[in-house]
Design a protein around this motif. Sequence first.
Motif, mmCIF file in Angstrom:
data_model
loop_
_atom_site.group_PDB
_atom_site.id
_atom_site.type_symbol
_atom_site.label_atom_id
_atom_site.label_comp_id
_atom_site.label_asym_id
_atom_site.label_seq_id
_atom_site.Cartn_x
_atom_site.Cartn_y
_atom_site.Cartn_z
ATOM 1 N N LEU A 41 0.716 -1.266 -0.012
ATOM 2 C CA LEU A 41 0.205 0.087 0.090
ATOM 3 C C LEU A 41 0.913 1.323 0.057
ATOM 4 O O LEU A 41 0.621 2.182 -0.786
ATOM 5 C CB LEU A 41 -0.949 0.065 1.421
ATOM 6 N N HIS A 42 1.900 1.313 0.804
ATOM 7 C CA HIS A 42 2.690 2.455 0.946
ATOM 8 C C HIS A 42 3.541 2.853 -0.119
ATOM 9 O O HIS A 42 3.813 3.793 -0.664
ATOM 10 C CB HIS A 42 3.608 2.106 2.250
ATOM 11 N N MET A 43 3.986 1.547 -0.752
ATOM 12 C CA MET A 43 4.889 1.588 -2.167
ATOM 13 C C MET A 43 3.865 2.233 -3.421
ATOM 14 O O MET A 43 4.549 2.799 -4.234
ATOM 15 C CB MET A 43 5.323 0.379 -2.544
ATOM 16 N N ASN A 44 2.782 1.748 -3.419
ATOM 17 C CA ASN A 44 1.722 2.334 -4.452
ATOM 18 C C ASN A 44 1.841 3.696 -4.371
ATOM 19 O O ASN A 44 1.404 4.470 -5.251
ATOM 20 C CB ASN A 44 0.412 1.452 -4.378
ATOM 21 N N ARG A 45 1.506 4.195 -3.292
ATOM 22 C CA ARG A 45 1.460 5.610 -2.829
ATOM 23 C C ARG A 45 2.635 6.232 -3.194
ATOM 24 O O ARG A 45 2.798 7.415 -3.789
ATOM 25 C CB ARG A 45 0.916 5.810 -1.460
ATOM 26 N N LYS A 46 3.773 5.909 -2.814
ATOM 27 C CA LYS A 46 4.980 6.403 -2.956
ATOM 28 C C LYS A 46 5.202 6.473 -4.508
ATOM 29 O O LYS A 46 5.723 7.684 -4.997
ATOM 30 C CB LYS A 46 6.068 5.780 -2.160
#
Length: 120
Positions: A73-78
Amino acid sequence: MEDKYVAIQELHEKEELSILLLCEIAGISRAAYYKWLRRKPTSRDLLNEEIIKEMKALHEKVEGIFGYRQMALHMNRKFKMPLNYKRIYRLMKVPIYAQSFESRKNNINVLFPNILWKMF
């Protein structure tokens, strides 16, 4: 598979053994070895390296509490692009980086006293 190529390269440089002999022992052709030697990293490889760098930074920031789902989830946002959770899971298991992504529950060693001492 890449381990074979790395082993051939190291043995050739350190022990000065012939590449032909080493390739025969490893079961690969010389052409394949030289092709591997001249390879350039693909755009996917470069992106994977960037993802791993960001994952390690985030892992240290949150003190290792994220699993692959939260990390995805965080890598998709980043990166502002869809990254499959299976890709994140695979990158977290890469041997070079796997030690920093170890599970926290495996680090708990609790010993309890033996109260019964086989009195049954």
